[in-house]
Scaffold this motif. Structure first.
Motif, PDB file in Angstrom:
ATOM      1  N   HIS A 140      35.825  41.182  44.570  1.00  0.00           N
ATOM      2  CA  HIS A 140      36.789  40.319  43.998  1.00  0.00           C
ATOM      3  C   HIS A 140      36.397  38.997  43.343  1.00  0.00           C
ATOM      4  O   HIS A 140      37.096  38.752  42.341  1.00  0.00           O
ATOM      5  N   TYR A 141      35.312  38.552  43.851  1.00  0.00           N
ATOM      6  CA  TYR A 141      34.758  37.295  43.085  1.00  0.00           C
ATOM      7  C   TYR A 141      34.336  37.456  41.642  1.00  0.00           C
ATOM      8  O   TYR A 141      34.555  36.803  40.522  1.00  0.00           O
ATOM      9  N   LEU A 142      33.616  38.759  41.411  1.00  0.00           N
ATOM     10  CA  LEU A 142      33.081  39.134  40.161  1.00  0.00           C
ATOM     11  C   LEU A 142      34.342  39.368  39.138  1.00  0.00           C
ATOM     12  O   LEU A 142      34.420  38.948  37.912  1.00  0.00           O
ATOM     13  N   ARG A 143      35.625  39.818  39.828  1.00  0.00           N
ATOM     14  CA  ARG A 143      36.676  40.023  38.824  1.00  0.00           C
ATOM     15  C   ARG A 143      37.262  38.739  38.520  1.00  0.00           C
ATOM     16  O   ARG A 143      37.447  38.693  37.243  1.00  0.00           O
ATOM     17  N   SER A 144      37.260  38.044  39.353  1.00  0.00           N
ATOM     18  CA  SER A 144      37.860  36.661  38.957  1.00  0.00           C
ATOM     19  C   SER A 144      36.940  35.837  38.054  1.00  0.00           C
ATOM     20  O   SER A 144      37.545  35.175  37.293  1.00  0.00           O
ATOM     21  N   LEU A 145      35.595  35.939  38.365  1.00  0.00           N
ATOM     22  CA  LEU A 145      34.696  35.252  37.304  1.00  0.00           C
ATOM     23  C   LEU A 145      34.923  35.775  35.760  1.00  0.00           C
ATOM     24  O   LEU A 145      35.057  34.795  34.805  1.00  0.00           O
ATOM     25  N   ALA A 146      34.971  37.061  35.910  1.00  0.00           N
ATOM     26  CA  ALA A 146      35.284  37.699  34.321  1.00  0.00           C
ATOM     27  C   ALA A 146      36.596  37.263  33.848  1.00  0.00           C
ATOM     28  O   ALA A 146      36.670  37.189  32.614  1.00  0.00           O
ATOM     29  N   ALA A 147      37.806  37.428  34.722  1.00  0.00           N
ATOM     30  CA  ALA A 147      38.983  36.886  34.079  1.00  0.00           C
ATOM     31  C   ALA A 147      39.128  35.410  33.918  1.00  0.00           C
ATOM     32  O   ALA A 147      39.611  35.309  32.671  1.00  0.00           O
ATOM     33  N   ARG A 148      38.184  34.617  34.300  1.00  0.00           N
ATOM     34  CA  ARG A 148      38.142  33.364  33.943  1.00  0.00           C
ATOM     35  C   ARG A 148      37.141  33.072  32.643  1.00  0.00           C
ATOM     36  O   ARG A 148      36.879  31.900  32.439  1.00  0.00           O
ATOM     37  N   GLY A 149      36.461  34.201  32.209  1.00  0.00           N
ATOM     38  CA  GLY A 149      35.472  34.221  31.244  1.00  0.00           C
ATOM     39  C   GLY A 149      34.468  33.216  31.409  1.00  0.00           C
ATOM     40  O   GLY A 149      33.817  32.355  30.465  1.00  0.00           O
ATOM     41  N   VAL A 150      33.897  33.278  32.470  1.00  0.00           N
ATOM     42  CA  VAL A 150      32.745  32.348  32.785  1.00  0.00           C
ATOM     43  C   VAL A 150      31.431  32.972  31.755  1.00  0.00           C
ATOM     44  O   VAL A 150      31.387  34.003  31.344  1.00  0.00           O
ATOM     45  N   ASP A 151      30.594  31.858  31.341  1.00  0.00           N
ATOM     46  CA  ASP A 151      29.581  32.186  30.511  1.00  0.00           C
ATOM     47  C   ASP A 151      28.284  32.939  30.972  1.00  0.00           C
ATOM     48  O   ASP A 151      27.631  33.594  30.573  1.00  0.00           O
TER      49      ASP A 151
END
Lengths: 332, 332
Positions: free
Chosen positions: A114-125
């Motif tokens: 869940h967190y990995l999807r959320s981080l990807a959606a937020r476009g983290v670097d």
């Protein structure tokens, strides 16, 4: 608190006015674009710093394609080992203007996904992955730079920054030998833990024939330290030093030695591992031990991630711990 | 890890295809806009959930004017008290789809001001402020919702979620009285700390005439626990219970009682405060103590912040700790 308020409300018009340039020039100077004299660019930057101007990070993110945000994933609920790693990483990253998004997976794979999807959606670097164990873990599967800190990846192509357990253990073993101790025992954690085995190996390689018995593997607890003293009383009653795999074990060792009438360090020198203050300093006597330098480890990991984000290279590395000498080996 | 990869790569076209609707309809369904049948909206949402679709958080942020991000400021370097508060708050906030930006000020005002500017520039929706002390702190000066957790604001108009120290201390005092103990002492931390005073007051109000002496204020350490036993040996040699202000103090009390030949709980019952596992469980015997429920405190703070961000109301509150009974009062 008025200084902060000023910072929050500063606009680029204020920066331009203080630097004596147009808003367009101020904008170019701060974004590193356009053709400007170095002195002009510097004047604008000085004005921005003086006023605490930080710009609109969202606008900057959209124009650069970067969010200046990284994710930090831990399986450890921010435990004792993870906290200093996080602090060091945060240090390196905020020096690079990056903000850190906190993700605690609590050892739950569904939560991690869940967190990995959320981080990807937020476009983290990028992402730093850490945990409480020095045993390797499966890599995460994301299409952005990743660095593993403390807990390495099983994939050797990944960048993993780890602790050199064997070097730390060799340090305390050499210290104990330098004091003239001859009959030395090693007491450490469970044999299934990589760090327990490496700490035992690091000490054994230095101690050689001065080792009174094979390393005793048990658990990471004071109770095991107390039990190990009883085991050694039968196996090697003339032991004159005990090298322990953790501060908790060493504290238990000191307690049982004292309760059985043997002095520390007079009769038996004792060393710990971790430099965990609530154990190492509360122990009677306070413990000679190994500082894991986890904050430095986190800093190295943060710098490696910044290098990868900037399109550069980074290599796996291990951080060498240091020796901390206290009364459990050298008296008061 | 292929499931996560799928999630990361899912596009709205995939969601629309699975739901059997147009991309425009899928977009309206997920954004809660447009005129759609409830059943259509639900079908799209089910498809999005099945595929792990999370949309582009940046685009959502721009269209809603919200960033779905909150800042969490701690002065405590994520110490023992802050960690569970952070975990609880993260729990509540991520249930509200909010990501948490981590800011550790390390008790440095300049660093705190820097972080507040950075959070404002990133357009976070709100801030949670926490720290290691239960003593009130000056409020931060930002124009967004703020909730204080564990460490309250000095401004009573602010929303502060705190621990009810006095209630926790009254719980252990009543427990000790229920065991029939008659001559009871209170040993706690420094008198300048609000939590030390409130814990002493909470116990004293229950113990009344069973208190053998005024509460002993000292420091939050095992060493002070050991010293306090020596003080009581002179002041009140017939003490039959010692209510301590922390697990560290209680552990020191147990050690010195045992070393001076008195049994716990046979001769003297002992209680701690904090339920800090490395102290409470390693103590000989393990400690009856007070669970601070800091994770619950963090959760309440997170929910309060979500309410404020949504334009609702939130009130200051205190969280009641609970009693944990172990061998230091009731034997093995």
């Amino acid at each position: 608190m008025s200084a902060e308020r000023t910072g929050v409300q500063t606009r680029i018009t204020d920066v331009a006015a203080l630097a004596g340039v147009s808003i367009g020039t101020a904008s170019k100077a701060l974004n590193g674009t356009g053709q400007l004299r170095d002195s002009t660019r510097q004047r604008v930057k000085d004005a921005a710093e003086k006023l605490g101007f930080v710009g609109d990070a969202r606008a900057r993110a959209l124009s650069s394609g970067r969010t200046y945000t990284v994710g930090m994933i831990t399986t450890d609920s921010f435990g004792r080992f993870t906290i200093p790693v996080l602090l060091g990483a945060e240090d390196a990253l905020s020096a690079g203007q990056m903000a850190v998004l906190l993700c605690d997976t609590r050892d739950d794979h569904v939560r991690e996904a869940h967190y990995l999807r959320s981080l990807a959606a937020r476009g983290v670097d990028g992402v730093i992955v850490t945990g409480r164990s020095a045993d390797a873990r499966l890599p995460i599967d994301v299409s952005m730079p990743v660095v593993y800190a403390f807990t390495p990846s099983t994939d050797e192509a990944d960048v993993s920054i780890t602790l050199d357990d064997a070097a730390g253990s060799a340090l305390v073993a050499r210290h104990v030998r330098s004091l003239g101790r001859q009959r030395i025992a090693v007491v450490t954690g469970p044999e299934r833990h990589r760090s327990a085995v490496r700490r035992a190996d690091g000490a054994s390689s230095v101690l050689g024939s001065h080792l009174v018995a094979p390393p005793l593997f048990g658990e990471w607890s004071e109770r095991w330290g107390r039990q190990a003293v009883d085991v050694l009383a039968r196996q090697a009653p003339d032991v004159d030093a005990i090298v322990c795999g953790s501060d908790q074990i060493a504290r238990g060792v000191c307690d049982r030695l004292r309760e059985s009438g043997r002095s520390v360090p007079g009769d038996v020198a004792v060393t710990g591992f971790d430099d965990w203050d609530v154990m190492a300093l509360a122990s009677r006597p306070p413990l000679t031990t190994v500082d894991l330098r986890l904050e430095e480890l986190g800093r190295v990991a943060g710098q490696a991630l910044l290098a990868l984000i900037d399109g550069g290279m980074a290599a796996s590395a291990s951080v060498a711990p240091t020796l901390v000498i206290r009364e459990s080996t050298v008296g008061a």
